[in-house]
Motif scaffolding. Structure first.
Motif, PDB file in Angstrom:
ATOM      1  N   ASN A  21       0.811  -1.215   0.000  1.00 45.23           N
ATOM      2  CA  ASN A  21       0.000   0.000   0.000  1.00 45.23           C
ATOM      3  C   ASN A  21       0.847   1.269   0.000  1.00 45.23           C
ATOM      4  N   LYS A  22       2.172   1.151   0.160  1.00 41.69           N
ATOM      5  CA  LYS A  22       3.042   2.327   0.147  1.00 41.69           C
ATOM      6  C   LYS A  22       3.896   2.406  -1.123  1.00 41.69           C
ATOM      7  N   SER A  23       3.635   1.552  -2.088  1.00 41.57           N
ATOM      8  CA  SER A  23       4.444   1.521  -3.314  1.00 41.57           C
ATOM      9  C   SER A  23       4.431   2.860  -4.045  1.00 41.57           C
ATOM     10  N   LYS A  24       3.260   3.433  -4.222  1.00 38.78           N
ATOM     11  CA  LYS A  24       3.162   4.707  -4.933  1.00 38.78           C
ATOM     12  C   LYS A  24       3.902   5.804  -4.166  1.00 38.78           C
ATOM     13  N   LEU A  26       6.439   5.431  -2.163  1.00 39.62           N
ATOM     14  CA  LEU A  26       7.874   5.182  -2.287  1.00 39.62           C
ATOM     15  C   LEU A  26       8.400   5.638  -3.644  1.00 39.62           C
ATOM     16  N   LYS A  27       7.637   5.398  -4.688  1.00 36.58           N
ATOM     17  CA  LYS A  27       8.048   5.851  -6.025  1.00 36.58           C
ATOM     18  C   LYS A  27       8.108   7.372  -6.078  1.00 36.58           C
ATOM     19  N   ASN A  28       7.116   8.026  -5.494  1.00 39.43           N
ATOM     20  CA  ASN A  28       7.117   9.495  -5.451  1.00 39.43           C
ATOM     21  C   ASN A  28       8.291  10.029  -4.631  1.00 39.43           C
ATOM     22  N   LEU A  29       8.578   9.382  -3.510  1.00 44.95           N
ATOM     23  CA  LEU A  29       9.689   9.805  -2.666  1.00 44.95           C
ATOM     24  C   LEU A  29      11.021   9.628  -3.398  1.00 44.95           C
ATOM     25  N   ALA A  30      11.189   8.514  -4.087  1.00 46.38           N
ATOM     26  CA  ALA A  30      12.411   8.274  -4.850  1.00 46.38           C
ATOM     27  C   ALA A  30      12.604   9.364  -5.905  1.00 46.38           C
ATOM     28  N   SER A  31      11.533   9.752  -6.544  1.00 49.25           N
ATOM     29  CA  SER A  31      11.595  10.815  -7.535  1.00 49.25           C
ATOM     30  C   SER A  31      11.950  12.150  -6.881  1.00 49.25           C
TER      31      SER A  31
END
Length: 155
Positions: A21-24, A26-31
């Motif tokens: 449920n935190k995948s999106k 995490l992707k935003n944070l990585a960006s």
């Protein structure tokens, strides 16, 4: 983990396996941290692919809250990964800090320092930790556990 890695002056590649449920987020944070080009998000994958990824890795990090005795720690250790886990969680009775793994709090700077410490280790120190980790895993096999049980009831 992402925030810690973003602070490191080293080149790295992180593989985040699974879908949650935190995948999106995490992707935003990585960006946002400008490290998304250094991260692979596998999404949901088969167990065999998880094991293949572990065999290609050097360090395995799992700092989940309320993690029970996770089999994935042992799988990572058997794949010769240096494991970084959270103190005072389910696995810390098996893992010994600096001996067969590293135990830390879920702190950005403590994780950064731990990774830097691992990267500064000499090859023989790394091999000793990996060897002790493998011995730990072997002592937890089902056949070894049964032998230990039988040895204890036959006292």
């Amino acid at each position: 983990i992402l925030k810690s890695l973003a602070l490191l002056p080293y080149d790295f590649h992180l593989t985040i396996m699974g879908e949650g449920n935190k995948s999106k987020m995490l992707k935003n944070l990585a960006s946002k941290l400008k490290i998304n080009n250094k991260i692979t998000f596998t999404g949901e994958i088969q167990r065999e692919e998880v094991l293949n990824n572990l065999n290609k890795s050097d360090i395995f990090i799992l700092l989940s809250n309320n993690e029970s005795f996770g089999l994935v720690y042992l799988e990572a250790m058997s794949a010769k990964n240096i494991v970084i886990a959270k103190k005072n969680d389910g696995i810390d009775g098996i893992l010994q800090n600096g001996q067969n793994a590293f135990l830390i709090n879920s702190d950005i700077y403590e994780l950064k320092q731990c990774i830097e410490k691992i990267l500064a280790l000499k090859e023989n120190q790394i091999e000793l930790i990996k060897e002790q980790a493998l011995n730990t895993v072997q002592n937890l096999s089902s056949s070894q556990a049964a032998k230990n049980y039988l040895d204890n009831i036959n006292l």
